[in-house]
Design a protein around this motif. Structure first.
Motif, PDB file in Angstrom:
ATOM      1  N   THR A  45      60.095 -25.091 -30.154  1.00  0.00           N
ATOM      2  CA  THR A  45      60.787 -24.850 -31.423  1.00  0.00           C
ATOM      3  C   THR A  45      62.222 -24.404 -31.209  1.00  0.00           C
ATOM      4  O   THR A  45      63.119 -24.756 -31.993  1.00  0.00           O
ATOM      5  N   ALA A  46      62.453 -23.631 -30.160  1.00  0.00           N
ATOM      6  CA  ALA A  46      63.780 -23.061 -29.939  1.00  0.00           C
ATOM      7  C   ALA A  46      64.845 -24.124 -29.702  1.00  0.00           C
ATOM      8  O   ALA A  46      66.017 -23.924 -30.054  1.00  0.00           O
ATOM      9  N   ILE A  71      72.181 -19.561 -30.146  1.00  0.00           N
ATOM     10  CA  ILE A  71      73.485 -18.980 -30.497  1.00  0.00           C
ATOM     11  C   ILE A  71      73.369 -18.111 -31.735  1.00  0.00           C
ATOM     12  O   ILE A  71      73.896 -16.983 -31.782  1.00  0.00           O
ATOM     13  N   LYS A  72      72.674 -18.608 -32.745  1.00  0.00           N
ATOM     14  CA  LYS A  72      72.508 -17.826 -33.974  1.00  0.00           C
ATOM     15  C   LYS A  72      71.689 -16.563 -33.727  1.00  0.00           C
ATOM     16  O   LYS A  72      72.026 -15.478 -34.206  1.00  0.00           O
ATOM     17  N   ALA A  73      70.575 -16.694 -32.978  1.00  0.00           N
ATOM     18  CA  ALA A  73      69.713 -15.530 -32.722  1.00  0.00           C
ATOM     19  C   ALA A  73      70.450 -14.470 -31.907  1.00  0.00           C
ATOM     20  O   ALA A  73      70.371 -13.268 -32.210  1.00  0.00           O
ATOM     21  N   SER A 259      64.553  -7.686 -38.625  1.00  0.00           N
ATOM     22  CA  SER A 259      65.587  -7.983 -39.624  1.00  0.00           C
ATOM     23  C   SER A 259      66.277  -9.323 -39.404  1.00  0.00           C
ATOM     24  O   SER A 259      67.165  -9.686 -40.171  1.00  0.00           O
ATOM     25  N   LEU A 260      65.869 -10.060 -38.354  1.00  0.00           N
ATOM     26  CA  LEU A 260      66.539 -11.331 -38.033  1.00  0.00           C
ATOM     27  C   LEU A 260      66.469 -12.351 -39.172  1.00  0.00           C
ATOM     28  O   LEU A 260      67.508 -12.905 -39.556  1.00  0.00           O
ATOM     29  N   PRO A 261      65.309 -12.643 -39.767  1.00  0.00           N
ATOM     30  CA  PRO A 261      65.290 -13.642 -40.850  1.00  0.00           C
ATOM     31  C   PRO A 261      66.123 -13.215 -42.058  1.00  0.00           C
ATOM     32  O   PRO A 261      66.812 -14.048 -42.664  1.00  0.00           O
ATOM     33  N   ASP A 286      61.455 -17.413 -34.163  1.00  0.00           N
ATOM     34  CA  ASP A 286      60.712 -17.772 -32.948  1.00  0.00           C
ATOM     35  C   ASP A 286      61.638 -17.790 -31.735  1.00  0.00           C
ATOM     36  O   ASP A 286      61.242 -17.388 -30.633  1.00  0.00           O
ATOM     37  N   THR A 287      62.864 -18.252 -31.936  1.00  0.00           N
ATOM     38  CA  THR A 287      63.842 -18.225 -30.848  1.00  0.00           C
ATOM     39  C   THR A 287      64.170 -16.797 -30.443  1.00  0.00           C
ATOM     40  O   THR A 287      64.290 -16.484 -29.250  1.00  0.00           O
ATOM     41  N   GLY A 288      64.308 -15.906 -31.432  1.00  0.00           N
ATOM     42  CA  GLY A 288      64.556 -14.501 -31.132  1.00  0.00           C
ATOM     43  C   GLY A 288      63.400 -13.863 -30.386  1.00  0.00           C
ATOM     44  O   GLY A 288      63.604 -13.065 -29.460  1.00  0.00           O
TER      45      GLY A 288
END
Length: 318
Positions: A45-46, A71-73, A259-261, A286-288
């Motif tokens: 998924t990542a 990059i976003k995570a 708090s990521l989402p 999931d990437t985080g």
């Protein structure tokens, strides 16, 4: 006839071994799949692009490989600062937990005093009883920490220890941290397996209890120390319940992942997070999670041999 009977028995034994090997291989493969499937799914998924979420032909291998999720995570989680804070917290609590639990385990194993059995029963009770049952009184005590009334006597008011590392430091230094009862049990079982003649020889040479523990018992307890260090570090790293309860604003992995989402939704929708795509938010989360467990995987690759050896020599299997 005797030779024929012997051949049949030999053939039967070979079939039994083959069947048992097949059953064992099936069980190991099934357990490996259950454990590795979530990790492999998150890795797949990542690297997916947002468009791959809705492509019917994409299952495991992405059609459009991208590092945008990483990059976003990393940016939203402030990953490197969170990594440093989490490592510092886990290392500090692990060291204090190992010291305090080793002292407690040695006391229960070797020092006979009135009420020791009752106290050890309390230690076993902490393993059996969920720690959430005492969360509220502990939380209130940390919120208005008075040290049995001494701090208000000196300063005029109690101290709020929440949103600091002090709750973890105090519980670790007093052998009351996460899974501390299990660590005390491990040390007790290991120290009980060391011959008493070793201690008696140290006492004859003039060593006291403290010197005997430090110079004789601890060097022999390396396997149990390694076990406790690894267990304590991993459990503290992965803990989200107590960490998010005591550290609501500190940048550690648990709070940043939680708090990521929400933060990503605000970033994408300019503050209106209700319109954000929940499947895309889940993909970045999931990437985080993958980034959060990556340091543990790297550590395990280097210490797996010592970990297996320490498990075999501690009281867990004895």
């Amino acid at each position: 006839m005797g030779t024929l009977h012997a051949n049949r028995l030999l053939s039967l034994e070979r079939w039994k071994k083959w069947i048992w090997s097949f059953v064992r291989l099936t069980l190991i493969a099934g357990l490996a799949f259950v454990i590795l499937y979530p990790v492999l799914q998150k890795i797949s998924t990542a690297f997916k692009d947002k468009s791959d979420l809705y492509s019917p032909i994409v299952v495991w291998l992405p059609e459009h490989y991208t590092l945008d999720n990483f990059i976003k995570a990393i940016g939203i989680m402030d990953y490197w600062q969170a990594l440093l804070n989490t490592f510092t917290l886990s290392a500090l609590t692990t060291l204090l937990t190992a010291i305090s639990c080793a002292l407690a385990g040695y006391g229960f194993a070797r020092l006979k005093f009135k009420g020791s059995q009752l106290l050890f029963a309390g230690v076993i009770l902490t393993i059996l009883v969920p720690p959430i049952t005492i969360l509220i009184p502990v939380y209130l005590n940390l919120k208005d920490f008075s040290l049995m009334g001494l701090i208000p006597l000196l300063t005029g008011k109690s101290v709020n220890l929440l949103n600091t590392y002090w709750p973890f430091i105090l519980t670790s230094a007093t052998a009351n941290s996460l899974k501390a009862g299990l660590y005390i049990f491990i040390f007790r079982q290991f120290f009980r397996g060391i011959p008493k003649e070793v201690e008696e020889a140290a006492y004859i040479d003039g060593a006291g209890v403290g010197k005997t523990f430090y110079r004789i018992m601890l060097p022999n307890a390396i396997p149990s120390i390694v076990t406790v260090l690894l267990f304590s570090f991993v459990w503290q790293w992965n803990d989200s319940f107590f960490t998010t309860t005591y550290l609501t604003s500190s940048k550690v992995m648990a709070t940043q992942l939680g708090s990521l989402p929400y933060n990503l939704a605000i970033l994408l929708e300019d503050g209106a997070n209700s319109k954000a795509d929940p499947f895309y938010l889940s993909m970045v989360q999931d990437t985080g999670i993958l980034l959060a467990i990556l340091p543990l995987i790297i550590i395990y690759l280097f210490v797996q041999r010592y970990f297996v050896e320490s498990i075999e020599r501690t009281g867990i299997v004895g």
